[in-house]
Design an enzyme around this catalytic site. Structure first.
Site, PDB file in Angstrom:
ATOM      1  N   ASP A  53       2.407   1.984 -12.937  1.00 23.14           N
ATOM      2  CA  ASP A  53       1.363   2.805 -13.573  1.00 23.14           C
ATOM      3  C   ASP A  53       0.804   2.088 -14.809  1.00 23.14           C
ATOM      4  OD1 ASP A  53       3.851   3.156 -14.768  1.00 23.14           O
ATOM      5  OD2 ASP A  53       3.562   5.281 -15.217  1.00 23.14           O
ATOM      6  N   ASP A  98      -7.077  -3.433  -5.073  1.00 19.36           N
ATOM      7  CA  ASP A  98      -8.420  -2.843  -5.086  1.00 19.36           C
ATOM      8  C   ASP A  98      -8.958  -2.795  -6.515  1.00 19.36           C
ATOM      9  OD1 ASP A  98      -8.464  -2.399  -2.334  1.00 19.36           O
ATOM     10  OD2 ASP A  98      -9.281  -0.374  -2.532  1.00 19.36           O
ATOM     11  N   ASP A 152      -1.302  -2.873  -2.540  1.00 20.69           N
ATOM     12  CA  ASP A 152      -2.520  -2.359  -1.909  1.00 20.69           C
ATOM     13  C   ASP A 152      -3.417  -1.728  -2.972  1.00 20.69           C
ATOM     14  OD1 ASP A 152      -4.257  -1.468   0.180  1.00 20.69           O
ATOM     15  OD2 ASP A 152      -3.382   0.536  -0.023  1.00 20.69           O
ATOM     16  N   TYR A 177       5.166   0.964   4.114  1.00 23.99           N
ATOM     17  CA  TYR A 177       4.287   0.789   5.268  1.00 23.99           C
ATOM     18  C   TYR A 177       5.075   0.758   6.584  1.00 23.99           C
ATOM     19  CZ  TYR A 177      -0.176  -0.184   2.936  1.00 23.99           C
ATOM     20  OH  TYR A 177      -1.347  -0.082   2.235  1.00 23.99           O
ATOM     21  N   LYS A 202       8.475   0.503  -9.978  1.00 23.07           N
ATOM     22  CA  LYS A 202       8.702   1.750 -10.717  1.00 23.07           C
ATOM     23  C   LYS A 202      10.220   1.936 -10.789  1.00 23.07           C
ATOM     24  CE  LYS A 202       6.441   5.194 -11.576  1.00 23.07           C
ATOM     25  NZ  LYS A 202       6.060   5.772 -12.900  1.00 23.07           N
TER      26      LYS A 202
END
Ligand code: IPM
Ligand code: MG
Length: 372
Positions: A227, A255, A251, A143, A194
């Site tokens: 993932d 959700d 982020d 970001y 990751k």
């Protein structure tokens, strides 16, 4: 006892003003009934600020926000700003607030209220009783890190690029927040990255592991690729207690976790800085995880609960008013138990109430509980 704490209201765009407005009714109830007193200040942010001042956050609003004890933030953004230059987009007002106040720790709890176990798109048994907390790093990573940009290439093409960068200190401080919170919960932290592909992920995992060696005695820590975590969240979300992860993965995964609870309209969040060593002051901003939802804005149908629960987090984390926060959460739970549903939560045969009506019910429940 008077408790004049200053709360800055930054309602923003879309449904933001509607849900913040409902929350001020809740604040008023606390003032009228529990002998608390708050000073409310208001400011413009996002598109609302851009429309008036040409920027999504003015220096003055930022400094007002920084002088408050806590900020209650609505939401920003809307399709009418799609063509505005990137640095003046509504979202930049929010990102600037996060960065300038160094609100690095974003807590996003996902809890399924008993009455809502059927509202989730997942099977009841997968989500009922769910209580997880996503701890998202909020001021670093892709970001904010440089270099980033869009540049011309010699062959006439362009390249767009971002940088994902984390330092040891940034990883340690968010890890510490997650470990500390886990101690008061089910004592289980899952660190998500990751590290199979990204160097920032390799360092993330290394730093979390050594922090755990040094400071993790009371809890357990496991590591998971992002993932896989996305998959596990919809396969068996109750395996998680606290998830700690970087800005971008946080982020996305938050959700997903929000939707487990029945609706994005249910999820609050707190964004916290560190305590100042001398004054003890900690910057803090509270906002719903849902965005500005332009498609339903102005219709009086948005679910106010995520914003109201964000206020409840404010009571807890900024003012240590735990009993008051509990009362508010209990009232919401009772309203849901009795079948009150905003449009986002209602299934076929359920009666739908509007934004203000939902707040009315919550207020009535608070009065009921308080009178007992
Ligand atoms: C969130 C939002 C923001 C983010 C946007 C509005 C910039 O999606 O708080 O999750 O990406 O952090
Ligand atoms: Mg988001």
């Amino acid at each position: 006892m008077k408790n004049n704490k200053k709360i800055m209201l930054l309602a923003g765009d879309g449904v933001g003003p509607e849900v913040v407005n409902e929350t001020t009714r809740i604040i008023k109830w606390f003032e009228d009934n529990l002998n608390l007193s708050f000073d409310l200040d208001e400011g413009l942010v996002g598109g609302a600020s851009y429309d008036k001042f040409g920027v999504p956050l003015t220096d003055e609003t930022l400094s007002d926000a920084m002088s408050a004890d806590a900020i209650l933030f609505g939401s920003v953004g809307g399709p009418q700003y799609d063509k505005v230059s990137f640095d003046k987009r509504p979202e930049n007002g929010l990102l600037k607030l996060r960065k300038e106040m160094d609100l690095f720790a974003n807590l996003r709890p996902a809890m399924v209220f008993p009455a809502l176990a059927n509202s989730s798109t997942l099977k009841r048994e997968i989500v009922s009783g769910l209580d997880i907390l996503i701890v998202r790093e909020l001021t670093g990573g892709i970001y904010f890190a440089e270099p980033r940009g869009i540049e011309d290439l010699s062959n006439g093409e362009k390249k767009g690029f971002d940088t994902n960068l984390y330092t040891t200190r940034e990883i340690e401080r968010i890890g510490r927040v997650a470990f500390d919170l886990a101690k008061f919960r089910n004592k289980k932290v899952t660190s998500v990255e990751k590290s199979n592909v990204m160097m920032s992920g390799v360092l993330w995992k290394e730093v979390m592991s050594s922090l755990y060696q040094n400071e993790g005695k009371e809890i357990s820590l496991n590591h998971m690729y992002a993932d896989n975590c996305a998959m596990q969240l919809v396969r068996d979300p109750k395996q998680f207690d606290v998830i700690v992860t970087d800005n971008l993965f946080g982020d996305i995964l938050s959700d997903t976790s929000a939707m487990l609870t029945g609706s994005l309209g249910m999820l609050p969040s707190a964004s916290l800085g560190s305590k100042d060593a001398i004054t003890g002051k900690r910057y803090a901003m509270y906002e719903p995880v849902h965005g500005s939802a332009p498609d339903i804005a102005g219709k009086g149908i948005v679910n106010p609960v995520a914003q109201i629960l964000s206020f409840s987090m404010l009571l807890r984390y900024s003012f240590e008013l735990n009993k008051e926060a509990e009362l508010l959460e209990k009232a919401i739970s009772l309203a849901l138990d009795e079948g009150y549903r905003t449009k986002d939560l209602a299934s076929k045969d359920e009666k739908v109430v509007g934004t203000s009506e939902m707040t009315d019910v919550i207020i009535n429940k608070m009065t009921e509980i308080n009178d007992k």
